[in-house]
Design an enzyme around this catalytic site. Sequence first.
Site, mmCIF file in Angstrom:
data_model
loop_
_atom_site.group_PDB
_atom_site.id
_atom_site.type_symbol
_atom_site.label_atom_id
_atom_site.label_comp_id
_atom_site.label_asym_id
_atom_site.label_seq_id
_atom_site.Cartn_x
_atom_site.Cartn_y
_atom_site.Cartn_z
ATOM 1 C CE LYS A 187 4.671 15.565 1.415
ATOM 2 N NZ LYS A 187 5.508 14.511 0.819
ATOM 3 C CB THR B 189 2.765 12.015 3.632
ATOM 4 O OG1 THR B 189 3.738 11.344 2.835
ATOM 5 C CG2 THR B 189 2.740 11.412 5.014
ATOM 6 C CE LYS C 192 0.408 8.736 -5.010
ATOM 7 N NZ LYS C 192 -0.111 8.843 -3.686
ATOM 8 N NE ARG C 193 10.570 4.527 -5.428
ATOM 9 C CZ ARG C 193 11.740 4.139 -4.920
ATOM 10 N NH1 ARG C 193 12.431 4.948 -4.128
ATOM 11 N NH2 ARG C 193 12.236 2.968 -5.226
ATOM 12 C CG HIS D 173 6.709 4.118 8.539
ATOM 13 N ND1 HIS D 173 6.282 5.425 8.515
ATOM 14 C CD2 HIS D 173 7.488 4.002 9.625
ATOM 15 C CE1 HIS D 173 6.792 6.073 9.547
ATOM 16 N NE2 HIS D 173 7.533 5.225 10.241
ATOM 17 C CE LYS E 72 3.566 4.305 -3.151
ATOM 18 N NZ LYS E 72 2.987 5.007 -1.989
HETATM 19 C C1 NBG Z 1 5.446 4.596 3.678
HETATM 20 C C2 NBG Z 1 4.014 4.163 3.437
HETATM 21 C C3 NBG Z 1 3.132 5.390 3.347
HETATM 22 C C4 NBG Z 1 3.331 6.254 4.565
HETATM 23 C C5 NBG Z 1 4.804 6.549 4.759
HETATM 24 C C6 NBG Z 1 5.082 7.336 6.004
HETATM 25 C C7 NBG Z 1 7.558 3.481 3.388
HETATM 26 C C8 NBG Z 1 8.346 2.256 3.610
HETATM 27 N N1 NBG Z 1 6.294 3.451 3.820
HETATM 28 O O1 NBG Z 1 1.798 5.000 3.238
HETATM 29 O O2 NBG Z 1 3.926 3.417 2.259
HETATM 30 O O3 NBG Z 1 2.644 7.451 4.430
HETATM 31 O O4 NBG Z 1 5.538 5.355 4.859
HETATM 32 O O5 NBG Z 1 4.551 6.706 7.111
HETATM 33 O O6 NBG Z 1 8.035 4.458 2.833
#
Ligand code: NBG
Length: 1000
Positions: free
Chosen positions: A849, A845, A734-735, A542, A740
């Site tokens: 949404k 993701t 988001k985080r 991920h 980002k």
């Molecule tokens: C995250 C990515 C995203 C991705 C999600 C789900 C972690 C470690 N990684 O881009 O940064 O959509 O995983 O795959 O949360």
Amino acid sequence: MSAISSLSPFKFTPSHNPQRRFSPSSNPHRPFSPRPIFLKPLKVTSQESSQAQPQIITPVKPTITYQNDAALDSTCFVIKAKNRIGLLQVITRVFKVLGLVIEKAEVDFEGEFFVKKFYVTDSNGERIEEKENLERIEKALLEAIDGCNFDYGGEAVGKRGVMRRGEIVGDGMGKAKAERMFGLMDGFLKNDPVSLQKSILDHVEYTVARSRFNFDDFEAYQALSHSVRDRLIERWHDTHQHFKKKDPKRLYFLSLEFLMGRTLSNSVINLGIRDQYADALSQLGFDFEVVAEQEGDAALGNGGLARLSACQMDSLATLDYPAMGYGLRYQFGLFRQIILDGFQHEQPDYWLNFGNPWEIERVHVSYPVKFYGTVKEEFVNGETRKAWVPGEMVEAVAYDNPIPGYGTRNAINLRLWAAKPSGQYDMESYNTGDYINAVFNRQKAETISSVLYPDDRSYQGKELRLKQQYFFVSASIQDIIRRFKDVNSNFDDFPEKVALQLTDTHPSLSIVEVMRILLDEEHLAWKKAWDIVCKISSFTTHTVILEGLEKIPVDLLESLLPRHLQIIYEINQMFMEEWKKKIGNDYARLSRMSIVEEGSVKSIRVANLSVACCHTVNGVSRVHSEIIKSKVFKDFYEVWPEKFQYKTNGVTQRRWVVVSNPGLSALITKYLGTEAWIRNVDLLSGLRQHASDLALHQDWKMVKKVNKTRLAEYIEMMSGVKVSLDAMFDVQIKRIHEYKRQLLNILGVIHRYDCIKNMAKGDRMKVVPRVCIIGGKAAPGYEAAKKIIKLCHAVAETINNDTEIGDLLKLVFIPDYNVSVAELVIPGSDLSQHISTAGHEASGTGSMKFLMNGCLLLATADGSTVEIIEEIGVDNVFIFGAKMSEVPALREKVASTKASLQFSRVVRMVKDGYFGFKDYFKSLCDNLENGDDFYLLGSDFASYLEAQAAADRAFADQEKWTEMSILCTAGSGRFSSDRTIEEYAKKTWGIEPCKCPSDS
Ligand code: NBG
């Protein structure tokens, strides 16, 4: 809300409850059995006994004999039975119930069977001589052992199984008991308003222990959730029994993080009984929405990965796959974000303090997890074997969380492990005299599952983190192997029954743990064990950041898991030889591929371990997959191109539209003429033909307005800022991460503010008003991210208090962003930002949404956005910024080129203290100005502003905007986690649906 409710063309139909089936072995109300206290410590020869264990497993019926040896003061009962978790407690309880005292107990293992000797006296401390009494005890023990198949997997469960009336077999007492219980539980729980009200009130009185005439919203929530839980458990039991009966290949989904959010609303919708509950509650004087708001979030994860795991569980259940999730039950989930003077502070998330009705504690489903110690060699059956002698043992106890599917009876299990002190091991330490310290030391065991690591990027070298990972992996693998062995007799069949999905590198030790168990405990040959491991395991990464890949220092691994390190070395050696044959003596490449990293700190590269051992390596979007193949795992791709796949992520439309946006959900159903899209989201494309229908526009705008009103109220409550509903709600949640680029967003807001300030009054009339909303948590040790949060607050303070600006621009930071906040914010947004530097977001993701909810995207061509653009057309997205292929060259250039005037001006405003805290923000600005702008804020700034201007223009034409919004929802079908899961099931896991019959 009333306007929206009246739009609803459909009602959830009550689910019918034909015949309730009887499942005695899985009764959730099984009385709690305390752990046995033995008068004298048990002599336990460990499961890793020196005896060879057979590879072929033959079930054996339990036997009980008794001896009254003249030399003994007690009667010895010898019990031989197949080992089963909790059996010891059951036997102990039988003796207790019969008024007998266990003077001594000895346990020995013969393969997977144990032989227990209980030396028992009667209440007078004497031997039991009478034959009749001895036989009674023997019978009671046999019955108890036979009935002790409470976990889903015992072979006897299959025999008794789920039965219908008339199917009850057996004789005598057993049959009579079964008949009686069936009579009591005949039929499923009913869902008519009176039954639901009765159920809620019963829980008020007997579970919450409040008066039926006096309970508040929170107590109503508690009672309501227990009532829903009862209904969930019915399906969950039946699903388990059905899976057991069919014994299909199962998917085991291992993820160290699950961001489940709230459960109540999602459950009642998936069970199809939301409206019934809402009616039942309103007659009791409660509002369903208000009651549902009482629930706290289950935040057992950090960000995208964890929420993806939660969405995928929902899809697995809905699509009837025989799957089970495994994770950790952290006592403290993701920290709560408190903002004081604009600075983030972290507070522990005491999420379990008010109880958690959604989990089922399974005290009898527990496994010992070992740590430290040494590895010794044993000579068994003419062969040398390795045996790990642990130095510490902790118990992993299962907490089960039913996950209901939508429109199906299937409800699958998410099993989370909690660490508890081990009750068996190291009894001697209590005899040293320092009782209090011995207890405290025991309690330390619980720290393993106590807290979630709050950084979603790096955990390098932390012992507790490694302990968590292994604890989670070991308990899960033991559980999986135990379930397999309960019904299968040959490990050759293991790959036919088990698919193991590794979510990122966190569960990668499961590869080694399976090897260890197969080699050291099941005594399989290396080649056979290896073949099995490779066939069952698949890996999804991920991340795109190489530095984000975990490494375990060898010293740490050697001390904590000595046997695992040996196995890893062996695996590595095997691969190095294989690779050498393939690529020759290219040592630089071999050393990059090696699982063992030599260097100042010798480490294990868990990503390389996963890539090497798994049959499939998945990326989470097409672009991500390209990055993996061309960069992150390039060396491996060249050797094994066939391993590499991708499954673009998806999100569940159940939670993200049906639960969180009921108005839109009803409207979609109205225009599609069916609610089938909730299970088959591709049907959303049918909205395209209505995209320019003005009647739909009217309804669509109305839905948005209601959602914006809700959001505006929330903003006012949280930040005191009043916002105009006519403004464009522009959201980035988001985080907080540099990649980002929330900083780019804030600089853009400053630019907008600066422009408005410098505009002639008449021109201000033309400005499209904006409410810029930012929310997200920064990892506690991530200084730059924390500064970005502070900057957002500082800028907001200036703008929001500038009377000259008024409603033309507002900036708000939404504190403590989590799943339930997202459920509120997303439906109320007009525009959302996904603006990572191209090549940095693996997928993303959040964007999906927003898309489903008809929010337009302002985005870079990164991660899954590239595929989103393909689906909805470039004209319906505001795209900007450097392409991935341009990034390296731009980075080179940044060092030598001056930033644009516009960009320099806004950076200067921050740097010069326009928003205060000049010194504090200095480092943020220095990076941007000194050619160190790694994330390319400066070079993307101009095109970012252009995209923003395009969004303004589009918003000014409300019909055009609404059409684009409808097209977003219409094009979002591909981004459902249902599609992702189907792809995984077919291309990676090889599993088939296993649907629980609806009349079961
Ligand atoms: C995250 C990515 C995203 C991705 C999600 C789900 C972690 C470690 N990684 O881009 O940064 O959509 O995983 O795959 O949360």
